[in-house]
Motif scaffolding. Structure first.
Motif, PDB file in Angstrom:
ATOM      1  N   MET A 279      -3.303 -19.649  18.462  1.00 11.76           N
ATOM      2  CA  MET A 279      -2.108 -19.744  17.635  1.00 11.76           C
ATOM      3  C   MET A 279      -2.239 -18.854  16.411  1.00 11.76           C
ATOM      4  O   MET A 279      -1.254 -18.265  15.980  1.00 11.76           O
ATOM      5  N   ALA A 280      -3.438 -18.757  15.863  1.00 12.11           N
ATOM      6  CA  ALA A 280      -3.649 -17.917  14.686  1.00 12.11           C
ATOM      7  C   ALA A 280      -3.398 -16.451  15.004  1.00 12.11           C
ATOM      8  O   ALA A 280      -2.932 -15.700  14.148  1.00 12.11           O
ATOM      9  N   GLY A 281      -3.682 -16.047  16.248  1.00 10.07           N
ATOM     10  CA  GLY A 281      -3.454 -14.664  16.665  1.00 10.07           C
ATOM     11  C   GLY A 281      -1.981 -14.306  16.653  1.00 10.07           C
ATOM     12  O   GLY A 281      -1.599 -13.195  16.251  1.00 10.07           O
ATOM     13  N   ILE A 282      -1.138 -15.241  17.065  1.00  9.06           N
ATOM     14  CA  ILE A 282       0.304 -15.003  17.079  1.00  9.06           C
ATOM     15  C   ILE A 282       0.840 -14.890  15.656  1.00  9.06           C
ATOM     16  O   ILE A 282       1.626 -13.991  15.344  1.00  9.06           O
ATOM     17  N   ILE A 283       0.387 -15.767  14.786  1.00  7.05           N
ATOM     18  CA  ILE A 283       0.825 -15.732  13.384  1.00  7.05           C
ATOM     19  C   ILE A 283       0.383 -14.428  12.728  1.00  7.05           C
ATOM     20  O   ILE A 283       1.158 -13.774  12.015  1.00  7.05           O
ATOM     21  N   ASN A 284      -0.841 -14.014  12.988  1.00  9.44           N
ATOM     22  CA  ASN A 284      -1.351 -12.758  12.449  1.00  9.44           C
ATOM     23  C   ASN A 284      -0.527 -11.574  12.969  1.00  9.44           C
ATOM     24  O   ASN A 284      -0.199 -10.657  12.211  1.00  9.44           O
ATOM     25  N   TYR A 285      -0.211 -11.595  14.242  1.00 10.46           N
ATOM     26  CA  TYR A 285       0.592 -10.525  14.836  1.00 10.46           C
ATOM     27  C   TYR A 285       1.960 -10.440  14.171  1.00 10.46           C
ATOM     28  O   TYR A 285       2.430  -9.342  13.835  1.00 10.46           O
ATOM     29  N   VAL A 286       2.632 -11.572  13.972  1.00 11.55           N
ATOM     30  CA  VAL A 286       3.953 -11.589  13.354  1.00 11.55           C
ATOM     31  C   VAL A 286       3.869 -11.089  11.910  1.00 11.55           C
ATOM     32  O   VAL A 286       4.720 -10.307  11.469  1.00 11.55           O
ATOM     33  N   GLN A 287       2.854 -11.496  11.188  1.00 12.16           N
ATOM     34  CA  GLN A 287       2.684 -11.044   9.799  1.00 12.16           C
ATOM     35  C   GLN A 287       2.458  -9.534   9.739  1.00 12.16           C
ATOM     36  O   GLN A 287       3.049  -8.840   8.902  1.00 12.16           O
ATOM     37  N   GLU A 288       1.633  -9.014  10.626  1.00 12.42           N
ATOM     38  CA  GLU A 288       1.375  -7.575  10.645  1.00 12.42           C
ATOM     39  C   GLU A 288       2.618  -6.792  11.068  1.00 12.42           C
ATOM     40  O   GLU A 288       2.888  -5.717  10.522  1.00 12.42           O
ATOM     41  N   ALA A 289       3.360  -7.310  12.020  1.00 14.21           N
ATOM     42  CA  ALA A 289       4.583  -6.642  12.456  1.00 14.21           C
ATOM     43  C   ALA A 289       5.603  -6.608  11.324  1.00 14.21           C
ATOM     44  O   ALA A 289       6.257  -5.583  11.084  1.00 14.21           O
ATOM     45  N   TYR A 290       5.748  -7.713  10.610  1.00 22.05           N
ATOM     46  CA  TYR A 290       6.670  -7.778   9.469  1.00 22.05           C
ATOM     47  C   TYR A 290       6.241  -6.793   8.389  1.00 22.05           C
ATOM     48  O   TYR A 290       7.062  -6.063   7.836  1.00 22.05           O
ATOM     49  N   ASN A 291       4.962  -6.759   8.086  1.00 22.35           N
ATOM     50  CA  ASN A 291       4.442  -5.832   7.085  1.00 22.35           C
ATOM     51  C   ASN A 291       4.704  -4.382   7.491  1.00 22.35           C
ATOM     52  O   ASN A 291       5.094  -3.555   6.667  1.00 22.35           O
ATOM     53  N   GLU A 292       4.513  -4.074   8.756  1.00 21.71           N
ATOM     54  CA  GLU A 292       4.764  -2.715   9.251  1.00 21.71           C
ATOM     55  C   GLU A 292       6.234  -2.344   9.087  1.00 21.71           C
ATOM     56  O   GLU A 292       6.561  -1.248   8.620  1.00 21.71           O
ATOM     57  N   LEU A 293       7.130  -3.243   9.465  1.00 21.68           N
ATOM     58  CA  LEU A 293       8.565  -2.974   9.346  1.00 21.68           C
ATOM     59  C   LEU A 293       8.992  -2.850   7.889  1.00 21.68           C
ATOM     60  O   LEU A 293       9.861  -2.049   7.544  1.00 21.68           O
ATOM     61  N   LYS A 294       8.419  -3.648   7.038  1.00 19.78           N
ATOM     62  CA  LYS A 294       8.823  -3.685   5.626  1.00 19.78           C
ATOM     63  C   LYS A 294       8.307  -2.475   4.848  1.00 19.78           C
ATOM     64  O   LYS A 294       9.022  -1.920   4.018  1.00 19.78           O
ATOM     65  N   ASN A 295       7.075  -2.049   5.133  1.00 16.42           N
ATOM     66  CA  ASN A 295       6.431  -1.056   4.278  1.00 16.42           C
ATOM     67  C   ASN A 295       6.212   0.326   4.901  1.00 16.42           C
ATOM     68  O   ASN A 295       6.020   1.290   4.170  1.00 16.42           O
ATOM     69  N   HIS A 296       6.228   0.441   6.215  1.00 17.99           N
ATOM     70  CA  HIS A 296       5.842   1.707   6.827  1.00 17.99           C
ATOM     71  C   HIS A 296       6.922   2.352   7.693  1.00 17.99           C
ATOM     72  O   HIS A 296       6.704   3.454   8.195  1.00 17.99           O
ATOM     73  N   VAL A 297       8.028   1.715   7.883  1.00 16.88           N
ATOM     74  CA  VAL A 297       9.094   2.269   8.714  1.00 16.88           C
ATOM     75  C   VAL A 297      10.133   2.920   7.805  1.00 16.88           C
ATOM     76  O   VAL A 297      10.541   2.354   6.803  1.00 16.88           O
ATOM     77  N   THR A 298      10.547   4.137   8.173  1.00 14.05           N
ATOM     78  CA  THR A 298      11.611   4.817   7.444  1.00 14.05           C
ATOM     79  C   THR A 298      12.925   4.520   8.157  1.00 14.05           C
ATOM     80  O   THR A 298      13.119   4.930   9.301  1.00 14.05           O
ATOM     81  N   TRP A 299      13.793   3.802   7.496  1.00  7.47           N
ATOM     82  CA  TRP A 299      15.055   3.412   8.101  1.00  7.47           C
ATOM     83  C   TRP A 299      16.112   4.486   7.865  1.00  7.47           C
ATOM     84  O   TRP A 299      16.168   5.116   6.822  1.00  7.47           O
ATOM     85  N   THR A 300      16.971   4.685   8.850  1.00  9.32           N
ATOM     86  CA  THR A 300      18.069   5.638   8.735  1.00  9.32           C
ATOM     87  C   THR A 300      19.087   5.107   7.736  1.00  9.32           C
ATOM     88  O   THR A 300      19.419   3.923   7.773  1.00  9.32           O
ATOM     89  N   PRO A 301      19.593   5.976   6.862  1.00  8.59           N
ATOM     90  CA  PRO A 301      20.630   5.519   5.924  1.00  8.59           C
ATOM     91  C   PRO A 301      21.865   5.003   6.682  1.00  8.59           C
ATOM     92  O   PRO A 301      22.175   5.474   7.782  1.00  8.59           O
ATOM     93  N   LEU A 302      22.560   4.039   6.093  1.00 10.83           N
ATOM     94  CA  LEU A 302      23.684   3.387   6.754  1.00 10.83           C
ATOM     95  C   LEU A 302      24.766   4.386   7.148  1.00 10.83           C
ATOM     96  O   LEU A 302      25.304   4.316   8.259  1.00 10.83           O
ATOM     97  N   ALA A 303      25.094   5.332   6.295  1.00 10.32           N
ATOM     98  CA  ALA A 303      26.150   6.307   6.606  1.00 10.32           C
ATOM     99  C   ALA A 303      25.790   7.139   7.831  1.00 10.32           C
ATOM    100  O   ALA A 303      26.633   7.385   8.702  1.00 10.32           O
ATOM    101  N   GLU A 304      24.535   7.562   7.936  1.00  9.71           N
ATOM    102  CA  GLU A 304      24.109   8.346   9.084  1.00  9.71           C
ATOM    103  C   GLU A 304      24.092   7.496  10.352  1.00  9.71           C
ATOM    104  O   GLU A 304      24.484   7.960  11.426  1.00  9.71           O
TER     105      GLU A 304
END
Length: 66
Positions: free
Chosen positions: A1-26
């Protein structure tokens, strides 16, 4: 169970801090391009299908039905 929680936390961190999102207009502009292309492509496929259907119907009516 700890592995799943760790995976979700790392995935959230990756999306929040390392992904460049396309601007809304584009993103909206690209969505319109995709929608228009999809409509044009579907109309082209419908046209080809209609022509082939008519040719096959004509073939079966004239050649096979004779």
């Amino acid at each position: 169970m700890a592995g799943i929680i760790n995976y979700v936390q790392e995935a959230y961190n990756e999306l929040k801090n390392h992904v460049t999102w396309t601007p809304l207009a584009e993103a909206q502009r690209l969505m319109v391009v995709v929608a228009v292309f999809s409509i044009i492509f579907s109309l082209a496929v419908w046209g080809v299908d209609t022509v082939f259907s008519s040719v096959i119907k004509l073939y079966f009516d004239k050649v096979v039905g004779a």
